[in-house]
Design a protein around this motif. Structure first.
Motif, PDB file in Angstrom:
ATOM      1  N   ALA A   1      27.690  24.554  75.153  1.00 20.55           N
ATOM      2  CA  ALA A   1      28.453  24.866  73.663  1.00 20.55           C
ATOM      3  C   ALA A   1      27.626  24.737  72.332  1.00 20.55           C
ATOM      4  N   LEU A   2      27.298  25.616  71.556  1.00 22.06           N
ATOM      5  CA  LEU A   2      26.421  25.495  70.630  1.00 22.06           C
ATOM      6  C   LEU A   2      27.323  25.130  69.139  1.00 22.06           C
ATOM      7  N   ARG A   3      26.730  24.363  68.702  1.00 16.09           N
ATOM      8  CA  ARG A   3      27.223  24.235  67.027  1.00 16.09           C
ATOM      9  C   ARG A   3      25.939  24.219  66.191  1.00 16.09           C
ATOM     10  N   CYS A   4      26.161  24.582  65.113  1.00 16.86           N
ATOM     11  CA  CYS A   4      25.171  24.529  64.172  1.00 16.86           C
ATOM     12  C   CYS A   4      25.574  23.839  62.585  1.00 16.86           C
ATOM     13  N   ASP A   5      24.670  22.941  62.134  1.00 20.92           N
ATOM     14  CA  ASP A   5      24.955  22.275  61.105  1.00 20.92           C
ATOM     15  C   ASP A   5      24.152  22.491  59.899  1.00 20.92           C
ATOM     16  N   ALA A   6      24.554  23.120  58.917  1.00 21.68           N
ATOM     17  CA  ALA A   6      23.944  23.429  57.789  1.00 21.68           C
ATOM     18  C   ALA A   6      23.871  22.555  56.469  1.00 21.68           C
ATOM     19  N   ASN A   7      24.534  21.571  56.650  1.00 25.33           N
ATOM     20  CA  ASN A   7      24.465  20.483  55.710  1.00 25.33           C
ATOM     21  C   ASN A   7      24.682  20.985  54.315  1.00 25.33           C
ATOM     22  N   ALA A   8      25.337  21.977  54.139  1.00 29.82           N
ATOM     23  CA  ALA A   8      25.826  22.683  52.772  1.00 29.82           C
ATOM     24  C   ALA A   8      24.637  23.108  51.934  1.00 29.82           C
TER      25      ALA A   8
ATOM     26  N   ILE B   1      18.183  29.347  53.064  1.00 36.62           N
ATOM     27  CA  ILE B   1      18.261  30.649  53.552  1.00 36.62           C
ATOM     28  C   ILE B   1      16.589  31.045  53.997  1.00 36.62           C
ATOM     29  N   ALA B   2      15.742  30.416  53.373  1.00 34.84           N
ATOM     30  CA  ALA B   2      14.422  30.510  53.649  1.00 34.84           C
ATOM     31  C   ALA B   2      14.091  29.989  55.125  1.00 34.84           C
TER      32      ALA B   2
ATOM     33  N   LYS C   1      20.643  21.404  64.028  1.00 30.06           N
ATOM     34  CA  LYS C   1      20.529  21.211  62.598  1.00 30.06           C
ATOM     35  C   LYS C   1      19.659  22.584  61.989  1.00 30.06           C
ATOM     36  N   ILE C   2      20.375  23.237  61.089  1.00 33.95           N
ATOM     37  CA  ILE C   2      19.656  24.355  60.265  1.00 33.95           C
ATOM     38  C   ILE C   2      19.650  24.222  58.952  1.00 33.95           C
TER      39      ILE C   2
ATOM     40  N   ALA D   1      25.245  32.223  52.796  1.00 37.26           N
ATOM     41  CA  ALA D   1      25.959  31.698  54.057  1.00 37.26           C
ATOM     42  C   ALA D   1      26.519  33.125  54.782  1.00 37.26           C
ATOM     43  N   ARG D   2      26.956  34.012  53.849  1.00 40.65           N
ATOM     44  CA  ARG D   2      27.315  35.368  54.708  1.00 40.65           C
ATOM     45  C   ARG D   2      26.009  36.005  55.468  1.00 40.65           C
ATOM     46  N   GLN D   3      24.834  36.107  54.929  1.00 42.75           N
ATOM     47  CA  GLN D   3      23.824  36.539  55.692  1.00 42.75           C
ATOM     48  C   GLN D   3      23.753  35.622  56.736  1.00 42.75           C
TER      49      GLN D   3
END
Length: 350
Positions: free
Chosen positions: A146-153, A125-126, A119-120, A160-162
């Protein structure tokens, strides 16, 4: 909303939830760490002709959204699980937004996992510096996963690009889950990632389970992978239909249910065909190992992975644990009224 015919027929002939469920048991389950802002998971177990099921919409969900979860509970309580294609389901580890120094202890609860979801973006972005430290700790603790990341929108399109650039520099990602809020933003981000040649596939979660039209993700080419959850999509069969119509590789995930609800998720994952062109031709690791995040569950033993995989089949709660975690009178009233409100929504749909 897709409602399977058997449930639709039930809604037309029964007067309410108590005509279907012979037991309704709200419970409160303590967690080992804060997850999705929760330290206690409030949920409701129900029992019907086919066995135990779970009605677990998060408390902030109003009746129109929570009704999908009741459709899923009705399906599991009155219908047998579909015949599985596999006897076990591989699962990923799940690491909440914890400090980097806490990662190793949590990772140890998921022995044998071949993938890990981190979870990220808890604060958008802070949180990026903390997120990168957490990812580094995960890679150190689970170097083969294998790594997955979840930003929850949580990101704006620019953020998001950064984040994508920073995440790409940490090493390969299996996918980045729902970095932005809308399907259109997701499609634009995926096009930009392709133009930049960044190795960051995108997965859609909220754009599937919270959308009026979950198939727009596929129509707009907004994701490489879709995340499907049995309860928010109305049940095992409804979720499988979304996967079939979307035509995209799918990963089944939990909605932080107890072991009773996780069994329905495992039944869905075991019923879906293996994606031909993704995940190296193997069944993708499902996000169904979340019983490890509970300090105590309703089943004894809880539905935890063994060697990185869950067995497929129904579960039943332990009566002593039901009593230990039983909700108080106010919570019982809350869940009873919620079941009735969701029933009325479903009956109008039927």
């Amino acid at each position: 909303m897709l409602i399977v015919p058997e449930v639709r027929a039930l809604l037309t002939r029964a007067d309410g939830p108590r005509d279907v469920f012979d037991r309704i048991v709200p419970v409160a389950l303590p967690m080992v760490t804060r997850f999705r802002g929760l330290t206690v998971r409030q949920t409701c177990l129900v029992h019907g002709p086919a066995g135990w099921a779970e009605f677990a919409p998060f408390e902030e969900y109003a009746a129109p959204e929570a009704a999908h979860w009741l459709a899923a509970a009705l399906e599991s309580a009155v219908l047998e699980f579909p015949e599985p294609l596999r006897a076990t389901v591989p699962v990923n580890a799940t690491i909440p937004a914890v400090a980097a120094e806490d990662v190793a202890g949590l990772a140890a609860r998921f022995t044998g996992a071949q993938a890990v979801k981190v979870k990220i973006a808890e604060h958008g972005i802070a949180s990026l510096t903390e997120d990168l430290a957490r990812i580094a700790a995960v890679r150190a603790a689970m170097p083969e996963a294998a790594l997955r990341c979840d930003a929850n929108a949580a990101y704006s399109p620019a953020e998001a690009r950064q984040a994508v650039v920073a995440l790409a520099e940490t090493g390969s990602l299996q996918y980045l889950e729902q970095p932005v809020a809308t399907v259109e933003e997701l499609a634009d981000l995926r096009a930009w990632i392709g133009a930049e040649g960044l190795p960051v596939p995108l997965a859609a979660d909220e754009s599937i389970r919270k959308a009026a039209d979950p198939l727009r993700v596929a129509a707009l080419g907004a994701a490489d992978v879709i995340i499907v959850k049995a309860q928010p999509l109305g049940g095992i069969r409804a979720a499988a239909e979304v996967v079939a119509q979307a035509g995209l590789p799918a990963v089944v995930s939990s909605a932080l249910e107890s072991s009773v609800g996780l069994a329905a998720g495992a039944a869905l994952a075991a019923w879906l065909p293996v994606p031909e062109a993704a995940f190296d031709g193997h069944a993708p690791a499902a996000g169904l190992g979340t019983a490890a995040l509970f300090a105590s569950d309703v089943c004894a033993p809880p539905l935890l992975p063994v060697g990185g995989a869950l067995p497929v089949g129904r579960t039943a709660p332990d009566e002593a644990l039901l009593r230990a975690h039983a909700a108080g009178p106010e919570r019982v009233r809350f869940w009873t009224e919620r079941l009735e409100a969701c029933w009325e929504v479903l009956r109008r749909e039927a």
